[in-house]
Design an enzyme around this catalytic site. Structure first.
Site, PDB file in Angstrom:
ATOM      1  N   GLU A  88       0.827  -1.210   0.000  1.00 34.33           N
ATOM      2  CA  GLU A  88       0.000   0.000   0.000  1.00 34.33           C
ATOM      3  C   GLU A  88       0.862   1.262   0.000  1.00 34.33           C
ATOM      4  O   GLU A  88       0.435   2.313  -0.467  1.00 34.33           O
ATOM      5  CB  GLU A  88      -0.922  -0.025   1.228  1.00 34.33           C
ATOM      6  CG  GLU A  88      -2.202   0.745   1.052  1.00 34.33           C
ATOM      7  CD  GLU A  88      -3.259   0.394   2.099  1.00 34.33           C
ATOM      8  OE1 GLU A  88      -4.020  -0.556   1.891  1.00 34.33           O
ATOM      9  OE2 GLU A  88      -3.299   1.071   3.140  1.00 34.33           O
ATOM     10  N   HIS A 131       6.457 -27.126  -1.069  1.00 31.71           N
ATOM     11  CA  HIS A 131       5.711 -28.199  -1.741  1.00 31.71           C
ATOM     12  C   HIS A 131       4.531 -27.643  -2.527  1.00 31.71           C
ATOM     13  O   HIS A 131       3.641 -28.381  -2.925  1.00 31.71           O
ATOM     14  CB  HIS A 131       5.264 -29.232  -0.707  1.00 31.71           C
ATOM     15  CG  HIS A 131       6.431 -29.901  -0.044  1.00 31.71           C
ATOM     16  ND1 HIS A 131       6.877 -31.149  -0.387  1.00 31.71           N
ATOM     17  CD2 HIS A 131       7.284 -29.438   0.913  1.00 31.71           C
ATOM     18  CE1 HIS A 131       7.937 -31.453   0.344  1.00 31.71           C
ATOM     19  NE2 HIS A 131       8.220 -30.420   1.139  1.00 31.71           N
ATOM     20  N   LYS A 171     -14.091   1.287  -3.643  1.00 33.04           N
ATOM     21  CA  LYS A 171     -15.153   1.771  -2.741  1.00 33.04           C
ATOM     22  C   LYS A 171     -16.172   2.580  -3.525  1.00 33.04           C
ATOM     23  O   LYS A 171     -17.377   2.419  -3.350  1.00 33.04           O
ATOM     24  CB  LYS A 171     -14.555   2.673  -1.649  1.00 33.04           C
ATOM     25  CG  LYS A 171     -13.684   1.960  -0.654  1.00 33.04           C
ATOM     26  CD  LYS A 171     -13.276   2.923   0.443  1.00 33.04           C
ATOM     27  CE  LYS A 171     -12.155   2.370   1.270  1.00 33.04           C
ATOM     28  NZ  LYS A 171     -11.549   3.366   2.152  1.00 33.04           N
TER      29      LYS A 171
HETATM   30  O1  PA5 Z   1      -3.033   1.747   6.004  1.00 31.76           O
HETATM   31  C1  PA5 Z   1      -4.136   2.251   5.846  1.00 31.76           C
HETATM   32  O2  PA5 Z   1      -4.327   3.467   5.964  1.00 31.76           O
HETATM   33  C2  PA5 Z   1      -5.348   1.401   5.526  1.00 31.76           C
HETATM   34  O3  PA5 Z   1      -5.002   0.069   5.321  1.00 31.76           O
HETATM   35  C3  PA5 Z   1      -6.363   1.470   6.650  1.00 31.76           C
HETATM   36  O4  PA5 Z   1      -5.788   1.003   7.832  1.00 31.76           O
HETATM   37  C4  PA5 Z   1      -7.609   0.660   6.327  1.00 31.76           C
HETATM   38  O5  PA5 Z   1      -8.151   1.060   5.108  1.00 31.76           O
HETATM   39  C5  PA5 Z   1      -8.660   0.824   7.424  1.00 31.76           C
HETATM   40  O6  PA5 Z   1      -8.981   2.166   7.598  1.00 31.76           O
HETATM   41  P1  PA5 Z   1      -9.710   2.696   8.874  1.00 31.76           P
HETATM   42  O7  PA5 Z   1      -8.849   2.470  10.056  1.00 31.76           O
HETATM   43  O8  PA5 Z   1      -9.953   4.140   8.621  1.00 31.76           O
HETATM   44  O9  PA5 Z   1     -11.007   1.926   9.009  1.00 31.76           O
END
Ligand code: PA5
Length: 461
Positions: A293, A314, A428
């Site tokens: 990410e 494996h 989303k």
């Molecule tokens: O690293 C990040 O920002 C994301 O992976 C969030 O943690 C994830 O989308 C969850 O978001 P939130 O804590 O606002 O529900």
């Protein structure tokens, strides 16, 4: 004095070499300075850098320990609700440091509540199974975690959990067993927590989800399981100290960031994190999110994958040994095992394995690792080895911090903002449009048009 984790990048030669390192050094130092001085993109999200220091001394840590101990003593079941960075850090630490069959142990042996996770998917089957567990025990706590407080997956999971808890205990008692971890001011979860009077922990503004394991996001579930948060934080603090070392040969984070980017330049665009301890499976999941990410944007980034060896030798072993050559591996080597035993003797030796009798499983596991490293190196897979002296809270804290810091440096070396995730919004937007979320009428129209022009009809009969 405690030892520190180290990076052995010998097996990345000749894909990189001393002159490539020498030529890259200034850029790496620049990226390190950008990170430490906070002059790069995403500088509003650098709060994680000082977390171990601040947390070790903060009153908030005492509050986390107080509530965590309450859950540890009183709860039969803790349900952690969250997704992405609001879930993976806690899950990784719990799996790494707990008994492999933690949830199956008797309450006495477990020394903490059963812990389940919800809101990390939208599966009705998963949530139904979690809800069923609530009926089986007396005392259930829920920790709902969302920085934005608006994320769909934990949001809708929490609706069902809240209603179930209120049916079980009544609204007032249920409110005492629901703990929220969210933003100080913003978001639907914050409003809900205020309205319902839930106890709340705050996620600092300047710490992004995937960098938040050392905030209440990770620490409350961790303490609830009876794991000492202070040792994890001490390890992270130690890593933050040697992470400031300008001599890159003494700085594991900078070395790791440098080598993986040199391998990328040499055409190795997929990194596989390898472990030989099943306890590290979810650590790899945390790592994949952290790097995936943070770096996968603007058409750039190393693709992050993971395998559990020897299990996956494996399944994926063949591909790694012999498939297309664009992968490198980073092997997590836990130097000393948590526990061990010897292979039993069987004089009949029908399986031909008597030569292993009396050896420890750890001996064999290590030989499997060494043999695999050589085989994969011969198969033209460059390999970095991260040596972790022991799998305990202290070294896990070091590893977490080292990877976070390296992620910042690596992102700057790549030329991306490692602290945002604009691409996550795309699914989303479409999902909300398809579900007719109020306000998404225009997006729905656009999506309908896009879907109409997408290829179709190529389906088996
Ligand atoms: O690293 C990040 O920002 C994301 O992976 C969030 O943690 C994830 O989308 C969850 O978001 P939130 O804590 O606002 O529900």
């Amino acid at each position: 004095m405690d030892k520190k984790i180290s990076i052995d990048y010998s097996y990345t030669y000749p894909y990189i070499d001393d002159s490539k390192i020498e030529n890259y050094m200034d850029e790496v130092k620049k990226a390190m300075n950008t990170l430490w001085k906070g002059t790069g993109s995403g500088a509003d999200f650098l709060g994680w850098r000082e977390l171990p220091n601040e947390r070790l001394q903060s009153q908030e840590l005492s509050k986390i320990i107080e509530v965590g101990n309450e859950i540890n003593e009183k709860a039969d079941l803790l349900i952690c609700v969250g997704i992405g960075g609001s879930y993976l850090g806690a899950k990784a630490v719990l799996e790494a440091l707990s008994h492999p069959f933690y949830n199956y142990l008797s309450k006495n042996d477990r020394k903490g509540p059963k812990i389940l996770f919800a809101g990390q998917n939208i599966s009705g089957s998963w949530l139904s199974a979690v809800l069923d567990e609530i009926d089986k025990v007396d005392s259930v706590y829920v920790n709902v975690i969302s920085k934005s407080g608006t994320t769909t997956e934990p949001g809708i999971a929490f609706r069902s959990l809240k209603s179930k808890l209120e049916k079980k205990y009544g609204k007032i008692e249920a409110a005492k067993k629901i703990i929220t971890t969210t933003d100080a001011k913003k978001g639907a979860l914050r409003t809900l927590a205020n309205n319902e009077g839930y106890r709340t922990f705050i996620i600092p503004d300047d710490v992004g989800g995937r960098f938040s394991v050392l905030t209440p996001v990770g620490l409350l579930p961790i303490v609830s399981a009876g794991i000492e948060a202070s040792k994890l934080l001490k390890g992270a603090l130690e890593a933050s100290i040697y992470g400031k070392e300008e001599d890159i040969s003494k700085n594991p984070a900078a070395t790791y960031a440098m080598i993986r980017n040199l391998l990328l330049k040499a055409g190795y665009h997929t990194e596989i994190l390898v472990n030989y301890e099943p306890a590290l499976h979810y650590f790899s999941e945390w790592w994949k999110q952290l790097y995936g990410e943070s770096e996968g944007k603007n058409g750039k980034g190393i693709f992050t994958a993971s395998v559990d060896f020897t299990t996956d030798l494996h399944s994926m072993g063949q591909w790694i040994q012999d498939g297309q050559r664009f992968i490198f591996e980073t092997t997590l080597n836990v130097v000393a095992p948590i526990s061990d035993l010897k292979v039993a003797s069987d004089k009949e030796d029908l399986d031909g394995m008597e030569f292993l009798a009396g050896k420890t499983y750890e001996d064999i596991n290590k030989k499997a690792m060494q043999g695999t490293l050589v085989a994969h190196y011969e198969g033209k897979v460059p390999n970095m080895i991260i040596n972790i002296p022991e799998l305990n809270s202290y070294y896990l804290g070091q590893l977490i911090y080292m990877f976070e810091q390296a992620c910042g440096i690596s992102g700057y070396l790549l030329g991306v903002n490692p602290f945002d995730q604009p691409g996550v919004e795309a699914y989303k937007k479409n999902m909300f449009a398809l579900l007719n979320k109020p306000g998404s009428e225009d997006a729905k129209k656009l999506l309908d048009e896009k879907m109409a022009s997408m290829p179709s009809g190529k389906i088996t009969k």
